[in-house]
Design a protein around this motif. Structure first.
Motif: not given
Length: 203
Positions: A106-123, A133-142
């Motif tokens: 949620r940090e800088q959510f209003t101004h960011s051009p992407v939806l940024l997601f993160s999660s963690r798990q043991y491997e 650490t998983s990183l996923v980014a979605l374009d806010k426009v499309t």
């Protein structure tokens, strides 16, 4: 269901799948494009958030939490289901995307051009146990997926800080022992006014 939004707005969601965006200063209401009845059938929890241009309805299919922890760092929101994006002014549905077992940063959510997601798990790799650490980014426009990758570390700390530099088209965040930069680049072979941007990962 009601959810307060920034800029004196209120989101109201009918169980029929109709979302209303209400301006609390003027009393004007924007009726969003109706979702199919099946969209809310298996809901476990729902959230509505917004930036300056779009509202995002998060319909989680379970309350399962990822291992990502923002304690002492950036605020996050659990996402485990479908995301529906609507235009704030017209109510038109822009896109929908499934995101499972992630935390929306949620940090800088209003101004960011992407939806940024993160999660963690043991491997486990042989006798060595690491955190992925998983990183996923979605374009806010499309709603297009720009990044879906994993970073390995022996330490479990999540994202501690995030910086957004729109002039240089860079999102940078740090954890206990890592610094990651997401750099936007033009798509190859696409006209500048036609192609959305894709992000490149630089460690």
């Amino acid at each position: 269901y009601f959810s307060p939004l920034e800029d004196d707005r209120l989101a109201a969601l009918e169980l029929s799948g109709r979302l209303h965006l209400i301006d609390l200063r003027s009393g004007e209401s924007v009726k969003c494009e109706e979702l199919p009845e099946s969209a809310l059938k298996y809901r476990a929890e729902m959230h509505v958030i917004a930036d300056n241009d779009r509202a995002y309805l998060l319909v989680n299919q379970s309350r399962r939490r990822s291992y990502f922890s923002s304690s002492g760092g950036v605020p996050t929101m659990n996402v485990n289901g479908m995301i529906y994006a609507f235009d704030l002014d017209s109510g038109r549905k822009l896109w929908e995307q499934k995101v499972l077992n992630q935390q929306l940063v949620r940090e800088q959510f209003t101004h960011s051009p992407v939806l940024l997601f993160s999660s963690r798990q043991y491997e486990r790799q042989g006798n060595l146990t690491t955190w992925a650490t998983s990183l996923v980014a979605l374009d806010k426009v499309t709603g297009r997926e720009l990044i879906n990758t994993k970073l390995s570390s022996q330490y479990s700390g999540g994202i501690q800080s995030l910086k957004l530099n729109l002039a240089e088209r860079v999102i940078e965040f740090t954890s206990y022992n890592q610094r990651v930069r997401l750099v936007a680049k033009d798509r190859e072979g696409g006209a500048p006014d036609e192609a959305p941007e894709q992000a490149a990962l630089v460690r």
